[in-house]
Design an enzyme around this catalytic site. Structure first.
Site, PDB file in Angstrom:
ATOM      1  N   CYS A 113       7.622  -1.165   6.086  1.00 15.73           N
ATOM      2  CA  CYS A 113       8.086  -2.423   5.446  1.00 15.73           C
ATOM      3  C   CYS A 113       9.313  -2.799   5.595  1.00 15.73           C
ATOM      4  O   CYS A 113       9.544  -4.271   5.872  1.00 15.73           O
ATOM      5  CB  CYS A 113       7.264  -2.464   4.109  1.00 15.73           C
ATOM      6  SG  CYS A 113       5.411  -2.210   4.223  1.00 15.73           S
ATOM      7  N   HIS A 245      10.304  -9.698   2.050  1.00 15.39           N
ATOM      8  CA  HIS A 245       9.260  -9.215   2.588  1.00 15.39           C
ATOM      9  C   HIS A 245       8.053  -9.385   1.852  1.00 15.39           C
ATOM     10  O   HIS A 245       8.132  -9.493   0.449  1.00 15.39           O
ATOM     11  CB  HIS A 245       9.237  -7.605   2.464  1.00 15.39           C
ATOM     12  CG  HIS A 245       8.081  -6.624   2.727  1.00 15.39           C
ATOM     13  ND1 HIS A 245       7.254  -6.865   3.842  1.00 15.39           N
ATOM     14  CD2 HIS A 245       7.398  -5.709   1.919  1.00 15.39           C
ATOM     15  CE1 HIS A 245       6.196  -6.202   3.587  1.00 15.39           C
ATOM     16  NE2 HIS A 245       6.062  -5.300   2.353  1.00 15.39           N
ATOM     17  N   ASN A 275       0.025  -8.406   3.246  1.00 16.08           N
ATOM     18  CA  ASN A 275       1.162  -7.659   3.659  1.00 16.08           C
ATOM     19  C   ASN A 275       1.116  -7.397   5.129  1.00 16.08           C
ATOM     20  O   ASN A 275       0.260  -6.476   5.313  1.00 16.08           O
ATOM     21  CB  ASN A 275       1.323  -6.508   2.589  1.00 16.08           C
ATOM     22  CG  ASN A 275       2.474  -5.735   2.828  1.00 16.08           C
ATOM     23  OD1 ASN A 275       3.187  -5.898   3.697  1.00 16.08           O
ATOM     24  ND2 ASN A 275       2.732  -4.614   1.849  1.00 16.08           N
TER      25      ASN A 275
HETATM   26  O1  UT7 Z   1       4.930  -3.379   1.300  1.00 15.74           O
HETATM   27  C1  UT7 Z   1       5.458  -2.112   0.887  1.00 15.74           C
HETATM   28  C2  UT7 Z   1       5.465  -2.141  -0.460  1.00 15.74           C
HETATM   29  N1  UT7 Z   1       4.380  -2.309  -1.335  1.00 15.74           N
HETATM   30  C3  UT7 Z   1       4.349  -2.958  -2.312  1.00 15.74           C
HETATM   31  O2  UT7 Z   1       5.318  -3.456  -2.855  1.00 15.74           O
HETATM   32  C4  UT7 Z   1       2.870  -3.040  -3.226  1.00 15.74           C
HETATM   33  C5  UT7 Z   1       3.557  -2.489  -4.496  1.00 15.74           C
HETATM   34  N2  UT7 Z   1       2.468  -2.651  -5.593  1.00 15.74           N
HETATM   35  C6  UT7 Z   1       1.782  -3.682  -5.959  1.00 15.74           C
HETATM   36  O3  UT7 Z   1       1.911  -4.699  -5.291  1.00 15.74           O
HETATM   37  C7  UT7 Z   1       0.667  -3.459  -7.227  1.00 15.74           C
HETATM   38  O4  UT7 Z   1       1.148  -2.511  -7.895  1.00 15.74           O
HETATM   39  C8  UT7 Z   1      -0.708  -3.666  -6.820  1.00 15.74           C
HETATM   40  C9  UT7 Z   1      -0.942  -5.165  -6.295  1.00 15.74           C
HETATM   41  C10 UT7 Z   1      -0.972  -2.440  -5.573  1.00 15.74           C
HETATM   42  C11 UT7 Z   1      -1.579  -3.506  -8.175  1.00 15.74           C
HETATM   43  O5  UT7 Z   1      -1.443  -4.159  -9.077  1.00 15.74           O
HETATM   44  P1  UT7 Z   1      -1.032  -3.362 -10.528  1.00 15.74           P
HETATM   45  O6  UT7 Z   1      -0.727  -4.569 -11.560  1.00 15.74           O
HETATM   46  O7  UT7 Z   1       0.004  -2.576 -10.392  1.00 15.74           O
HETATM   47  O8  UT7 Z   1      -2.682  -2.790 -10.663  1.00 15.74           O
HETATM   48  P2  UT7 Z   1      -2.848  -1.379 -10.984  1.00 15.74           P
HETATM   49  O9  UT7 Z   1      -2.836  -0.546  -9.666  1.00 15.74           O
HETATM   50  O10 UT7 Z   1      -2.336  -0.743 -12.279  1.00 15.74           O
HETATM   51  O11 UT7 Z   1      -4.344  -1.523 -11.266  1.00 15.74           O
HETATM   52  C12 UT7 Z   1      -4.921  -2.418 -12.483  1.00 15.74           C
HETATM   53  C13 UT7 Z   1      -6.362  -2.144 -12.775  1.00 15.74           C
HETATM   54  C14 UT7 Z   1      -6.898  -0.772 -12.411  1.00 15.74           C
HETATM   55  O12 UT7 Z   1      -7.913  -0.774 -13.344  1.00 15.74           O
HETATM   56  P3  UT7 Z   1      -7.952   0.071 -14.606  1.00 15.74           P
HETATM   57  O13 UT7 Z   1      -7.404   1.497 -14.415  1.00 15.74           O
HETATM   58  O14 UT7 Z   1      -6.693  -0.561 -15.482  1.00 15.74           O
HETATM   59  O15 UT7 Z   1      -9.267  -0.182 -15.456  1.00 15.74           O
HETATM   60  C15 UT7 Z   1      -7.513  -0.695 -11.235  1.00 15.74           C
HETATM   61  O16 UT7 Z   1      -8.705   0.237 -10.769  1.00 15.74           O
HETATM   62  O17 UT7 Z   1      -6.809  -2.938 -11.559  1.00 15.74           O
HETATM   63  C16 UT7 Z   1      -7.948  -1.899 -10.985  1.00 15.74           C
HETATM   64  N3  UT7 Z   1      -7.995  -2.540  -9.599  1.00 15.74           N
HETATM   65  C17 UT7 Z   1      -8.753  -3.359  -8.967  1.00 15.74           C
HETATM   66  N4  UT7 Z   1      -9.720  -4.261  -9.449  1.00 15.74           N
HETATM   67  C18 UT7 Z   1     -10.230  -5.181  -8.702  1.00 15.74           C
HETATM   68  C19 UT7 Z   1      -7.261  -1.827  -8.437  1.00 15.74           C
HETATM   69  N5  UT7 Z   1      -7.489  -2.500  -7.448  1.00 15.74           N
HETATM   70  C20 UT7 Z   1      -8.456  -3.327  -7.634  1.00 15.74           C
HETATM   71  C21 UT7 Z   1      -9.072  -4.367  -6.563  1.00 15.74           C
HETATM   72  N6  UT7 Z   1     -10.135  -5.073  -7.465  1.00 15.74           N
HETATM   73  N7  UT7 Z   1      -8.942  -4.570  -5.272  1.00 15.74           N
END
Ligand code: UT7
Length: 318
Positions: A113, A245, A275
């Site tokens: 990225c 980005h 992304n």
């Molecule tokens: O381009 C390269 C660099 N990449 C990035 O910059 C990405 C960086 N990371 C992010 O953008 C975020 O961490 C994400 C968007 C990937 C995730 O957001 P988050 O606030 O960190 O969520 P999380 O991973 O902590 O997940 C929260 C909850 C979880 O459920 P529990 O364990 O709290 O019950 C996940 O299972 O959301 C759940 N979850 C979803 N729910 C519905 C994870 N993916 C999904 C989904 N739909 N697609």
């Protein structure tokens, strides 16, 4: 006056197929509300079957050449940032060169990225050292091809597309003022593809520890942007536009907050593109330019982070 790499043209291409969050709901266990609130993404584009990264790159390159008013044979280097090449080799760069008829040399840069920032820095080094005068810098990706469609935490986030710029050497105030590149291989397991030529002889799929990457992004992006500004003898107050980005609207907002730059000076396209990895910055640049946002003399900061981890920033005066 020192020789600089001046921005002469910008262009982009997005595949026709738009996939709204509602369609994602039919593919994996997710909701439009979750995707929007956690990432800011509302839709993304997917390449058609048989449509290759080089096809997207060539279309974006043609648009940038037209914007610059240059013909392909006036270009003496092509640098393509991609992690999703058509084939293991040759480079997408040489495929673009073959299709367009550019002169000189062509190759790919792979910094995931952060690829476009690395490619701009590379092109800048060629121009300022006199090894090339007109360079086509392209970010092009088909990340839909490396998604794990069973992993809802990643497959809803990425999209396909390409953006390109034409840089030309010249004197004056305009041009790339500074670049700052960083990487730290100890974080390789936070974001990677689980296959490859030398390991599995398969393409593999993307694996990401999103929360951890998020934490590093918020910390490192403002840092690299500020370092690049300092190298240019500027501060956040001098910034007219941040073109970040486009991974997550929350990362973009927090980085701008850390830098003390208000959101009306930040280009945001993540809602429409998802992304697109190395393509996201030139796509955002091109969309912002077509909306008439940019004025001569303005200062733009581009910043990105991704797998490696690799991150960096470019400061450019229009
Ligand atoms: O381009 C390269 C660099 N990449 C990035 O910059 C990405 C960086 N990371 C992010 O953008 C975020 O961490 C994400 C968007 C990937 C995730 O957001 P988050 O606030 O960190 O969520 P999380 O991973 O902590 O997940 C929260 C909850 C979880 O459920 P529990 O364990 O709290 O019950 C996940 O299972 O959301 C759940 N979850 C979803 N729910 C519905 C994870 N993916 C999904 C989904 N739909 N697609």
């Amino acid at each position: 006056m020192t020789r600089k790499a001046i921005l002469r043209g910008v262009g982009h291409y997005l595949p026709d197929r738009v996939v709204e969050n509602a369609e994602m709901e039919t593919m994996v266990d997710t909701t439009d509300a979750w995707i929007k609130s956690r990432s800011g993404i509302e839709r993304r584009h997917f390449a058609a079957e048989g449509q290759l990264t080089s096809d997207l790159a060539i279309k974006a390159a043609n648009a940038a050449l037209e914007d610059a008013g240059f013909s392909a044979d006036q270009i003496d280097a092509v640098v393509v940032a991609t992690s999703t090449p058509d084939t293991t080799f040759p480079s997408v760069g040489t495929i673009v060169q073959g299709a367009l008829g550019t002169q000189g040399f062509a190759f790919d840069v792979q910094a995931v990225c952060a690829g476009f920032v690395y490619a701009m820095s590379t092109a800048n080094a060629f121009i300022t050292s006199g090894q090339a005068n007109r360079v086509l810098v392209i970010g092009a990706e088909t990340f839909s091809r490396i998604m794990n469609w069973e992993d809802r935490t990643t497959c809803v986030l990425f999209g396909d597309g390409a953006g390109a710029v034409v840089l030309e050497g010249g004197d004056g105030d305009a041009g790339i003022l500074s670049t700052d590149l960083n990487s730290d291989g100890q974080y390789r397991d936070l974001l990677y593809v689980d296959g490859g030529v030398s390991s599995t002889q398969t393409t593999g799929v993307l694996v990401m520890q999103g929360k951890e990457v998020f934490r590093h992004a918020v910390e490192k992006l403002a840092q690299t942007a500020e370092t690049a500004l300092e190298k240019a003898g500027l501060s956040s107050d001098d910034v007219d536009w941040i073109v970040p980005h486009q991974a997550n609207s929350r990362i973009i907002t927090r980085t701008a907050q850390k830098m003390g730059v208000s959101m009306d000076r930040v280009v945001m396209t993540v809602q429409d593109h998802g992304n697109t990895s190395a393509a996201s910055i030139p796509l955002a640049l091109s969309v912002a330019k077509s909306e008439g946002k940019f004025k001569p003399g303005q200062v733009i900061v581009m910043e990105a982070i991704g797998g490696g981890l690799a991150w960096g920033a470019v400061v450019l005066r229009l």
